[in-house]
Enzyme design. Structure first.
Site, PDB file in Angstrom:
ATOM      1  N   CYS A   1       0.867  -1.469  -0.058  1.00 29.19           N
ATOM      2  CA  CYS A   1      -0.398  -0.091  -0.150  1.00 29.19           C
ATOM      3  C   CYS A   1       1.236   1.353  -0.159  1.00 29.19           C
ATOM      4  CB  CYS A   1      -0.640   0.042   1.035  1.00 29.19           C
ATOM      5  SG  CYS A   1      -2.094   1.095   1.428  1.00 29.19           S
ATOM      6  N   CYS A   2       2.500   1.452   0.824  1.00 32.27           N
ATOM      7  CA  CYS A   2       2.641   2.285   0.489  1.00 32.27           C
ATOM      8  C   CYS A   2       3.615   2.508  -0.772  1.00 32.27           C
ATOM      9  CB  CYS A   2       4.038   1.869   1.986  1.00 32.27           C
ATOM     10  SG  CYS A   2       3.278   2.667   3.608  1.00 32.27           S
TER      11      CYS A   2
ATOM     12  N   CYS B   1      -1.068   8.588   7.583  1.00 31.23           N
ATOM     13  CA  CYS B   1      -2.202   8.226   6.926  1.00 31.23           C
ATOM     14  C   CYS B   1      -3.273   7.747   8.171  1.00 31.23           C
ATOM     15  CB  CYS B   1      -2.228   7.026   6.259  1.00 31.23           C
ATOM     16  SG  CYS B   1      -1.504   7.306   4.767  1.00 31.23           S
TER      17      CYS B   1
ATOM     18  N   CYS C   1      -3.309   4.487   9.645  1.00 34.00           N
ATOM     19  CA  CYS C   1      -1.979   3.622  10.305  1.00 34.00           C
ATOM     20  C   CYS C   1      -1.280   4.534  11.296  1.00 34.00           C
ATOM     21  CB  CYS C   1      -0.984   3.252   9.124  1.00 34.00           C
ATOM     22  SG  CYS C   1      -1.660   2.155   7.578  1.00 34.00           S
TER      23      CYS C   1
ATOM     24  N   CYS D   1       8.061   3.600   6.076  1.00 33.29           N
ATOM     25  CA  CYS D   1       6.777   3.223   4.900  1.00 33.29           C
ATOM     26  C   CYS D   1       8.405   2.867   4.044  1.00 33.29           C
ATOM     27  CB  CYS D   1       6.130   4.654   4.597  1.00 33.29           C
ATOM     28  SG  CYS D   1       7.081   6.226   3.448  1.00 33.29           S
TER      29      CYS D   1
END
Ligand code: SF4
Length: 251
Positions: A138-139, A221, A224, A247
């Protein structure tokens, strides 16, 4: 003297310039990669070195919009500088509000760096809530890839990395050649503590993300990020409960 060329310096030139900058700022690492015990330049001196050696349009500032100290410091010497905000689509409303306030009060050009996929497209094509099942991927999609693409247009970027943020950053250099993104990276506030940062922000009346006063000492985010307890590292609230603390941008 500020350069005025329109093309970017090549990698060899940037590596040499990073080494010269580290020497000029008394920020060279020792043979074991440890930072100098003392003598490193101040944030203003580090920024001055960039202002004197790079064209404004080749300089970027990364900002997570937890606070506005880094863009404020840089804009004092490089007004109109590009400030990159990784707009992942997952930010707290408070963070987006801080971005807008920072853009309003500082002489900077805020650039929203966007992923190729919206959150809805990512959910549909890859799977819902990828941050929960594969935060590294996702990162990569929402932060790493867009940032890498964006930084291709610059020779140097400033980041707000500080050594007190976590054990992963205790030997972070003030100036270095960024092997991940292939440009020079300058961390002007690398020696500062969180308290020094907050004092500067308050004494200069800068916008600050309201979540900071709720224990969110490092803000990413929303899915997270959690607040940290007193005594925890500022970044302990990032990806809490997962085997992940960075990240990947600042490795
Ligand atoms: S911090 Fe979380 S939501 Fe944001 S890009 Fe990384 S995994 Fe995705």
């Amino acid at each position: 003297m500020t350069t005025t060329t329109t093309t970017l310096r090549d990698e060899q030139q940037l590596r040499a310039l990073a080494a010269a900058g580290a020497a000029h700022l008394h920020a060279e690492l020792d043979a074991e990669g440890r930072v100098p015990a003392e003598g490193e330049a101040s944030p203003a001196e580090a920024i001055r070195w960039v202002a004197e050696n790079f064209d404004l349009r080749k300089v970027a500032v990364a900002c997570s919009m937890a606070d506005a100290v880094l863009p404020a410091l840089v804009a004092e010497q490089l007004p109109g500088v590009d400030v990159l905000f990784l707009e992942t689509g997952y930010h707290f409303p408070e963070t987006l509000g801080t971005r807008d306030a920072v853009a309003h009060v500082l002489d900077i050009n805020v650039v929203d760096v966007l992923p190729e996929l919206t959150v809805a497209e990512q959910d549909a094509q890859i799977g819902k809530d990828l941050f929960a099942t594969d935060p590294t991927r996702c990162c990569a999609i929402r932060k790493m890839d867009p940032l890498k693409k964006s930084l291709e247009g610059y020779e140097v970027w400033f980041t707000g990395v500080r050594r007190d943020e976590s054990w992963t950053r205790t030997n972070a250099p003030m100036v270095t050649f960024d092997e991940t993104h292939k440009l020079i990276k300058v961390n002007p506030m690398v020696r500062w503590t969180l308290d020094e940062l907050l004092e500067y922000s308050e004494s200069h009346g800068l916008p600050v993300n309201p979540l900071m006063s709720e224990g969110y000492l490092s803000i990413g985010c929303a899915p997270c990020t959690r607040p940290v307890a007193p005594g925890e590292d500022p970044r302990a609230g990032r990806w809490a409960g997962k085997n992940k603390i960075e990240c990947g941008i600042h490795l």
